[in-house]
Write a protein that holds these residues in place. Structure first.
Motif, short mmCIF file in Angstrom:
data_model
loop_
_atom_site.label_atom_id
_atom_site.label_comp_id
_atom_site.label_asym_id
_atom_site.label_seq_id
_atom_site.Cartn_x
_atom_site.Cartn_y
_atom_site.Cartn_z
N PHE A 178 -14.29 -14.94 3.26
CA PHE A 178 -14.01 -14.04 2.16
C PHE A 178 -15.00 -14.33 1.04
O PHE A 178 -15.33 -15.49 0.79
CB PHE A 178 -12.58 -14.26 1.62
CG PHE A 178 -11.51 -13.88 2.60
CD1 PHE A 178 -11.19 -12.56 2.83
CD2 PHE A 178 -10.81 -14.85 3.30
CE1 PHE A 178 -10.20 -12.20 3.72
CE2 PHE A 178 -9.82 -14.52 4.20
CZ PHE A 178 -9.51 -13.19 4.41
N GLU B 282 -13.05 -10.90 -3.06
CA GLU B 282 -11.95 -10.77 -2.10
C GLU B 282 -10.91 -11.87 -2.33
O GLU B 282 -9.71 -11.60 -2.36
CB GLU B 282 -12.49 -10.85 -0.68
CG GLU B 282 -13.33 -9.67 -0.28
CD GLU B 282 -14.14 -9.89 0.98
OE1 GLU B 282 -14.53 -8.88 1.59
OE2 GLU B 282 -14.42 -11.05 1.36
N SER C 281 -8.76 -11.20 -5.41
CA SER C 281 -7.72 -10.20 -5.14
C SER C 281 -6.55 -10.82 -4.38
O SER C 281 -5.39 -10.59 -4.71
CB SER C 281 -8.29 -9.03 -4.34
OG SER C 281 -9.25 -8.33 -5.09
N ILE C 282 -6.86 -11.57 -3.35
CA ILE C 282 -5.81 -12.20 -2.55
C ILE C 282 -5.04 -13.23 -3.37
O ILE C 282 -3.81 -13.26 -3.36
CB ILE C 282 -6.42 -12.86 -1.29
CG1 ILE C 282 -7.01 -11.80 -0.36
CG2 ILE C 282 -5.37 -13.69 -0.55
CD1 ILE C 282 -7.89 -12.37 0.74
N VAL D 291 -3.72 -12.31 5.91
CA VAL D 291 -4.68 -11.30 5.46
C VAL D 291 -5.94 -11.58 6.26
O VAL D 291 -6.49 -12.68 6.18
CB VAL D 291 -4.95 -11.40 3.95
CG1 VAL D 291 -5.97 -10.36 3.52
CG2 VAL D 291 -3.65 -11.24 3.15
N LYS E 247 -9.82 -10.45 7.64
CA LYS E 247 -11.06 -9.70 7.45
C LYS E 247 -11.85 -9.79 8.76
O LYS E 247 -12.23 -10.88 9.18
CB LYS E 247 -11.87 -10.31 6.32
CG LYS E 247 -13.26 -9.73 6.13
CD LYS E 247 -13.99 -10.50 5.03
CE LYS E 247 -15.42 -10.10 4.89
NZ LYS E 247 -16.08 -10.85 3.81
N TYR F 138 -10.11 -4.84 6.90
CA TYR F 138 -9.01 -5.65 6.37
C TYR F 138 -7.68 -5.22 6.96
O TYR F 138 -7.43 -4.04 7.19
CB TYR F 138 -8.93 -5.53 4.85
CG TYR F 138 -10.22 -5.88 4.17
CD1 TYR F 138 -10.60 -7.20 4.01
CD2 TYR F 138 -11.07 -4.88 3.70
CE1 TYR F 138 -11.80 -7.53 3.40
CE2 TYR F 138 -12.27 -5.20 3.08
CZ TYR F 138 -12.62 -6.52 2.93
OH TYR F 138 -13.80 -6.85 2.33
N ARG G 223 -3.72 -1.60 7.14
CA ARG G 223 -5.13 -1.89 7.41
C ARG G 223 -5.97 -0.85 6.69
O ARG G 223 -5.50 0.22 6.35
CB ARG G 223 -5.42 -1.91 8.90
CG ARG G 223 -5.27 -0.60 9.58
CD ARG G 223 -5.76 -0.55 11.01
NE ARG G 223 -5.78 -1.83 11.65
CZ ARG G 223 -5.61 -2.05 12.94
NH1 ARG G 223 -5.44 -1.05 13.74
NH2 ARG G 223 -5.66 -3.24 13.45
N ASP H 267 -10.58 -0.91 2.15
CA ASP H 267 -10.53 -1.46 0.80
C ASP H 267 -9.44 -2.53 0.71
O ASP H 267 -8.25 -2.23 0.87
CB ASP H 267 -10.25 -0.33 -0.19
CG ASP H 267 -10.23 -0.76 -1.64
OD1 ASP H 267 -10.40 -1.97 -1.93
OD2 ASP H 267 -10.04 0.11 -2.51
N LEU H 268 -9.84 -3.77 0.47
CA LEU H 268 -8.89 -4.88 0.43
C LEU H 268 -7.79 -4.65 -0.60
O LEU H 268 -6.61 -4.90 -0.33
CB LEU H 268 -9.61 -6.20 0.16
CG LEU H 268 -8.72 -7.43 0.06
CD1 LEU H 268 -7.95 -7.67 1.35
CD2 LEU H 268 -9.55 -8.65 -0.31
N LYS H 269 -8.13 -4.17 -1.78
CA LYS H 269 -7.11 -3.97 -2.82
C LYS H 269 -6.05 -2.97 -2.37
O LYS H 269 -4.87 -3.12 -2.66
CB LYS H 269 -7.75 -3.54 -4.13
CG LYS H 269 -8.51 -4.68 -4.79
CD LYS H 269 -9.11 -4.28 -6.11
CE LYS H 269 -9.88 -5.45 -6.68
NZ LYS H 269 -10.50 -5.14 -7.95
N LEU I 17 -3.80 -4.71 0.19
CA LEU I 17 -2.88 -5.66 -0.44
C LEU I 17 -1.71 -4.97 -1.13
O LEU I 17 -0.71 -5.62 -1.45
CB LEU I 17 -3.63 -6.55 -1.43
CG LEU I 17 -4.62 -7.54 -0.81
CD1 LEU I 17 -5.41 -8.26 -1.90
CD2 LEU I 17 -3.92 -8.53 0.10
#
Length: 111
Positions: A15, A19, A22-23, A64, A66, A77, A89, A92-94, A97
């Motif tokens: 990550f 990233e 955000s996590i 989570v 990647k 993601y 899935r 965009d990770l945000k 999440l």
């Protein structure tokens, strides 16, 4: 997406800073509420995983993941439950999440 080289010359997916921020933002809220207790980060050849534990001796309750190879198909993601079910899935990770938003609202006293 970032891939780093280890001392042995093998590529490893990790990550990047944005990233992880955000996590860790979601993780911090869940720890503060007492829901989550521990985490582990694994950089593997084909994917990076951020695993969340309720107790450190358990299996992860969420992961989570990647996976850059999946970026063009389903999105790089995903959030995976302890059962192996993919909860969300995407590219965009945000957005991925946001699967935790309902739980965060409940913990914050919202309905």
């Amino acid at each position: 997406m970032q891939s780093v080289t280890t001392g042995r010359g093998a590529d490893q997916v990790m990550f990047d800073r944005a990233e992880l921020e955000s996590i860790l933002r979601v993780y911090g809220f869940m720890v503060a509420s007492g829901e989550w207790r521990d985490y582990a980060i694994d950089g593997l050849r084909d994917r990076a995983e951020f695993s969340v534990f309720r107790h450190s001796s358990e299996m992860p309750i969420y992961r989570v993941v990647k996976t850059p190879a999946d970026a063009r198909r389903q999105g790089a993601y995903k959030v995976v439950a302890a059962t192996g079910a993919i909860l969300k899935r995407g590219q965009d990770l945000k957005q991925v999440l946001k699967v935790f938003d309902r739980q965060l609202l409940r913990l914050a006293g919202g309905h």
